[in-house]
Every structure is written in C-alpha cells, then in structure tokens.
Write a protein that holds these residues in place. Sequence first.
Motif, PDB file in Angstrom:
ATOM      1  N   TYR A  48     -13.529  16.904 -29.661  1.00 23.96           N
ATOM      2  CA  TYR A  48     -13.104  18.136 -28.771  1.00 23.96           C
ATOM      3  C   TYR A  48     -13.285  17.393 -27.191  1.00 23.96           C
ATOM      4  N   GLU A  49     -14.445  16.724 -27.156  1.00 23.02           N
ATOM      5  CA  GLU A  49     -14.780  16.173 -25.596  1.00 23.02           C
ATOM      6  C   GLU A  49     -13.481  15.312 -25.369  1.00 23.02           C
ATOM      7  N   ARG A  50     -12.994  14.478 -26.226  1.00 22.75           N
ATOM      8  CA  ARG A  50     -11.961  13.562 -25.897  1.00 22.75           C
ATOM      9  C   ARG A  50     -10.689  14.240 -25.858  1.00 22.75           C
ATOM     10  N   GLY A  51     -10.489  15.372 -26.640  1.00 22.83           N
ATOM     11  CA  GLY A  51      -9.393  16.159 -26.330  1.00 22.83           C
ATOM     12  C   GLY A  51      -9.295  16.975 -25.091  1.00 22.83           C
ATOM     13  N   GLU A  52     -10.387  17.100 -24.579  1.00 21.29           N
ATOM     14  CA  GLU A  52     -10.421  17.936 -23.128  1.00 21.29           C
ATOM     15  C   GLU A  52     -10.216  16.770 -22.063  1.00 21.29           C
ATOM     16  N   ALA A  53     -10.663  15.491 -22.252  1.00 27.55           N
ATOM     17  CA  ALA A  53     -10.188  14.467 -21.241  1.00 27.55           C
ATOM     18  C   ALA A  53      -8.753  14.250 -21.158  1.00 27.55           C
ATOM     19  N   LEU A  54      -8.160  14.069 -22.633  1.00 28.83           N
ATOM     20  CA  LEU A  54      -6.762  14.079 -22.681  1.00 28.83           C
ATOM     21  C   LEU A  54      -5.958  15.071 -21.968  1.00 28.83           C
ATOM     22  N   ARG A  55      -6.540  16.441 -22.180  1.00 34.43           N
ATOM     23  CA  ARG A  55      -5.678  17.452 -21.759  1.00 34.43           C
ATOM     24  C   ARG A  55      -5.843  17.337 -20.209  1.00 34.43           C
ATOM     25  N   GLY A  56      -7.216  17.046 -19.634  1.00 36.59           N
ATOM     26  CA  GLY A  56      -7.064  17.096 -18.174  1.00 36.59           C
ATOM     27  C   GLY A  56      -6.175  15.659 -17.748  1.00 36.59           C
ATOM     28  N   HIS A  57      -6.069  14.647 -18.189  1.00 32.11           N
ATOM     29  CA  HIS A  57      -5.199  13.675 -18.020  1.00 32.11           C
ATOM     30  C   HIS A  57      -3.799  14.059 -17.896  1.00 32.11           C
ATOM     31  N   CYS A  58      -3.283  14.725 -19.058  1.00 21.59           N
ATOM     32  CA  CYS A  58      -1.881  15.125 -18.947  1.00 21.59           C
ATOM     33  C   CYS A  58      -1.503  15.897 -17.811  1.00 21.59           C
ATOM     34  N   GLU A  59      -2.675  17.014 -17.696  1.00 19.58           N
ATOM     35  CA  GLU A  59      -2.296  18.103 -16.575  1.00 19.58           C
ATOM     36  C   GLU A  59      -2.203  17.402 -15.230  1.00 19.58           C
ATOM     37  N   GLN A  60      -3.152  16.252 -14.939  1.00 21.30           N
ATOM     38  CA  GLN A  60      -3.119  15.550 -13.545  1.00 21.30           C
ATOM     39  C   GLN A  60      -1.742  14.915 -13.524  1.00 21.30           C
ATOM     40  N   LEU A  61      -1.296  14.228 -14.671  1.00 21.82           N
ATOM     41  CA  LEU A  61      -0.020  13.327 -14.567  1.00 21.82           C
ATOM     42  C   LEU A  61       1.109  14.423 -14.206  1.00 21.82           C
ATOM     43  N   LEU A  62       0.975  15.632 -14.830  1.00 21.62           N
ATOM     44  CA  LEU A  62       2.180  16.595 -14.821  1.00 21.62           C
ATOM     45  C   LEU A  62       2.336  17.201 -13.310  1.00 21.62           C
ATOM     46  N   ARG A  63       1.239  17.356 -12.686  1.00 26.58           N
ATOM     47  CA  ARG A  63       0.831  17.954 -11.278  1.00 26.58           C
ATOM     48  C   ARG A  63       1.371  16.860 -10.340  1.00 26.58           C
ATOM     49  N   ARG A  64       1.217  15.456 -10.676  1.00 30.94           N
ATOM     50  CA  ARG A  64       1.821  14.430  -9.792  1.00 30.94           C
ATOM     51  C   ARG A  64       3.431  14.254 -10.048  1.00 30.94           C
ATOM     52  N   ILE A  65       3.739  14.432 -11.169  1.00 31.75           N
ATOM     53  CA  ILE A  65       5.395  14.481 -11.320  1.00 31.75           C
ATOM     54  C   ILE A  65       6.026  15.661 -10.683  1.00 31.75           C
ATOM     55  N   GLU A  66       5.246  16.745 -10.913  1.00 26.88           N
ATOM     56  CA  GLU A  66       5.791  18.002 -10.393  1.00 26.88           C
ATOM     57  C   GLU A  66       6.109  18.073  -8.661  1.00 26.88           C
ATOM     58  N   ALA A  67       4.976  17.466  -8.191  1.00 23.38           N
ATOM     59  CA  ALA A  67       5.126  17.169  -6.778  1.00 23.38           C
ATOM     60  C   ALA A  67       6.206  16.166  -6.422  1.00 23.38           C
ATOM     61  N   LYS A  68       6.770  15.395  -7.221  1.00 24.88           N
ATOM     62  CA  LYS A  68       7.778  14.490  -6.845  1.00 24.88           C
ATOM     63  C   LYS A  68       9.337  14.902  -7.350  1.00 24.88           C
TER      64      LYS A  68
END
Length: 86
Positions: A44-64
Amino acid sequence: MAKPSDAHADIAAMTFEQALKELEQIVGKLERGDVELEPSITLYERGEALRGHCEQLLRRIEAKVEKITLDAQGEPTGTVAMDAEP
C-alpha cells in the motif's frame, strides 16, 4: 529498516507508464486479498508513492499542453496554455 522515501527511491526514475503498470499490479494484489497484513501495508505504501509520482508527472505534462487559438475565420493564430483564458 529503510525509510519509506529510501525504499521507494527507484520510483523517481520511472516513466508514467512504468509507474502506472506497477500501481495496477499492486492494486490487483491488494484487491485479491491474498497478501498477508504486513506485506500488504508495504504494498500500500509503495502504491501511494507510485500514485504520487504519476500525479506529479501528469501535472508536469498538463502544464506543457497547449491549446491552439483560432481567429474569426477559424484559422490558427497561435497557442495558449490550457488553463489560460482565450
């Protein structure tokens, strides 16, 4: 015992697709319920870290992402950020 940030340091180098694939695998394991309690907490903890990473990458792409602007005749005139007002 390693800190959660140390245990998940490899996630920062993952692409969105890699992180999402691993996250889907973790969700599948947890949904099946065939993982014991302690390992499920770690998953679960790893899943949360993965979710956060995906969310961060999506925000970066969205900004572009840009939206094409058109003139009165429907001809392209340039681009603006997706969150900007036309």
